[in-house]
Design a protein around this motif. Sequence first.
Motif, PDB file in Angstrom:
ATOM      1  N   VAL A 204     -19.312 -39.670   6.024  1.00 16.36           N
ATOM      2  CA  VAL A 204     -19.369 -38.952   5.805  1.00 16.36           C
ATOM      3  C   VAL A 204     -20.410 -38.012   5.912  1.00 16.36           C
ATOM      4  O   VAL A 204     -21.540 -37.853   6.909  1.00 16.36           O
ATOM      5  CB  VAL A 204     -20.794 -40.225   4.603  1.00 16.36           C
ATOM      6  N   PRO A 205     -20.149 -36.805   5.315  1.00 17.55           N
ATOM      7  CA  PRO A 205     -20.953 -35.352   6.988  1.00 17.55           C
ATOM      8  C   PRO A 205     -22.635 -35.632   5.737  1.00 17.55           C
ATOM      9  O   PRO A 205     -22.621 -35.751   4.633  1.00 17.55           O
ATOM     10  CB  PRO A 205     -20.665 -34.003   5.599  1.00 17.55           C
ATOM     11  N   MET A 206     -23.418 -35.432   6.895  1.00 20.55           N
ATOM     12  CA  MET A 206     -24.818 -35.606   6.035  1.00 20.55           C
ATOM     13  C   MET A 206     -25.660 -33.885   6.796  1.00 20.55           C
ATOM     14  O   MET A 206     -24.810 -33.529   7.008  1.00 20.55           O
ATOM     15  CB  MET A 206     -26.222 -36.779   7.191  1.00 20.55           C
ATOM     16  N   THR A 207     -26.576 -33.624   6.172  1.00 12.58           N
ATOM     17  CA  THR A 207     -27.651 -32.321   5.808  1.00 12.58           C
ATOM     18  C   THR A 207     -28.832 -32.724   6.857  1.00 12.58           C
ATOM     19  O   THR A 207     -29.309 -31.261   7.182  1.00 12.58           O
ATOM     20  CB  THR A 207     -27.937 -31.995   4.778  1.00 12.58           C
ATOM     21  N   ARG A 208     -29.067 -34.032   7.853  1.00  9.60           N
ATOM     22  CA  ARG A 208     -30.360 -33.778   8.626  1.00  9.60           C
ATOM     23  C   ARG A 208     -29.700 -32.525   9.802  1.00  9.60           C
ATOM     24  O   ARG A 208     -28.429 -33.161  10.585  1.00  9.60           O
ATOM     25  CB  ARG A 208     -29.917 -34.759   9.197  1.00  9.60           C
ATOM     26  N   SER A 209     -31.055 -32.796  10.274  1.00  8.02           N
ATOM     27  CA  SER A 209     -31.029 -31.564  11.864  1.00  8.02           C
ATOM     28  C   SER A 209     -29.861 -30.756  11.632  1.00  8.02           C
ATOM     29  O   SER A 209     -29.193 -30.983  12.756  1.00  8.02           O
ATOM     30  CB  SER A 209     -30.798 -33.476  12.654  1.00  8.02           C
ATOM     31  N   SER A 210     -29.094 -29.953  10.845  1.00  5.58           N
ATOM     32  CA  SER A 210     -28.015 -29.559  10.667  1.00  5.58           C
ATOM     33  C   SER A 210     -28.262 -27.411  10.851  1.00  5.58           C
ATOM     34  O   SER A 210     -29.355 -27.499  10.337  1.00  5.58           O
ATOM     35  CB  SER A 210     -27.067 -29.650   9.354  1.00  5.58           C
TER      36      SER A 210
ATOM     37  N   HIS B 191     -19.903 -42.510  10.070  1.00  2.00           N
ATOM     38  CA  HIS B 191     -18.513 -43.437   9.882  1.00  2.00           C
ATOM     39  C   HIS B 191     -19.085 -44.141   8.753  1.00  2.00           C
ATOM     40  O   HIS B 191     -20.564 -43.900   8.080  1.00  2.00           O
ATOM     41  CB  HIS B 191     -18.062 -43.880  11.034  1.00  2.00           C
ATOM     42  N   THR B 192     -18.041 -44.814   7.651  1.00  2.00           N
ATOM     43  CA  THR B 192     -18.437 -45.785   7.454  1.00  2.00           C
ATOM     44  C   THR B 192     -17.977 -46.858   7.138  1.00  2.00           C
ATOM     45  O   THR B 192     -17.744 -47.965   6.867  1.00  2.00           O
ATOM     46  CB  THR B 192     -17.137 -45.815   6.253  1.00  2.00           C
ATOM     47  N   LEU B 193     -18.392 -47.432   8.980  1.00  3.27           N
ATOM     48  CA  LEU B 193     -18.225 -49.230   9.884  1.00  3.27           C
ATOM     49  C   LEU B 193     -19.522 -49.655   9.173  1.00  3.27           C
ATOM     50  O   LEU B 193     -20.562 -49.297   9.534  1.00  3.27           O
ATOM     51  CB  LEU B 193     -17.918 -49.399  11.011  1.00  3.27           C
TER      52      LEU B 193
END
Length: 315
Positions: A79-85, A137-139
């Motif tokens: 799951v790509p996130m936008t935080r600190s990118s 991840h999705t775990l």
Amino acid sequence: MTRRALMRSSSAGALGLAAAGLSGGLAACGSGPRQVDPASEILPPDTSTPVAASTTPARAHRTLANTDVARQFFGEKLVPMTRSSFGLDLAEVLPSDDKRFPSLLRVSIPIDVTNPEEKRIYQDGATYGGVQMFVDHTLRSPYELYMRYYVRFPQNFDFGKGGRLPGFFGTIVKNRVRTETLRSGFATRFAWRDGDSGLVYANTARSDHPTNTVGKATWRWPRGRWVCVEQGVKLNFEGYSDGLMLIWIDGKLVYKDQKFNPRISNDLRVGGFLVTATFGDGGTTFKPVSPQTIDLAGFAYDVKRLNPLPKPEDG
């Protein structure tokens, strides 16, 4: 009259002349008879539907700045996130030239881009160009995880003094909820230093060893081909040096640490991939001297080692 109307009129006229037995066509001024083919006539612009000038490029760039493109590239289990990118527009998704993975991520590293200071984490120094993206991840909050991805440096890549590549990140998880800050976690990013010398930067929130350089010079990064990169991390119990870090390059175990201890809390878990490809972390002399690119592909993880993908010639 519009182009379509004129075409219909010309067609009807030609059919009418043919029906009247005038198979020789129309007589042009100062010339003999000629056959009229309405479909080949040069017609004036159709003013009822003006055509606007196209502003679409020949090939639209598909980068991580587009959330749909990012999700498609990383797949359902990441799951790509936008935080600190940063630099998401410098990471372009392209069709792969290798049958082992359908697409690749080409990261551009210009010579004149200094990354935002507020995006620095894990005691990072200044970095230059490239991309940074957290990919979850999705775990369910694992404390042991294994990764695999592929990296390719172009044949003419100039390593300079150093830079960083993707690795794991960790974060505090309480009641299945992640903390908002990542500074209490850890990162285990692959890197290069002093040319093509390989290593891992193991950053922690511990005051006694906030930054460890792991496995330096136990391998060299080759140019001009895909390299299989694997890492396994098992977190220690709080207060004990009983964690584990394993590193494989092209399927060969090149480093093993059985006293890995980044944990400041038993609530620390492996959060996912920190996708990084930048120069820097050692002052302005670490800037690239010319524009560079790095290719990444095949991101995957599991609770056990994945091993390299079969090469196309292996079937």
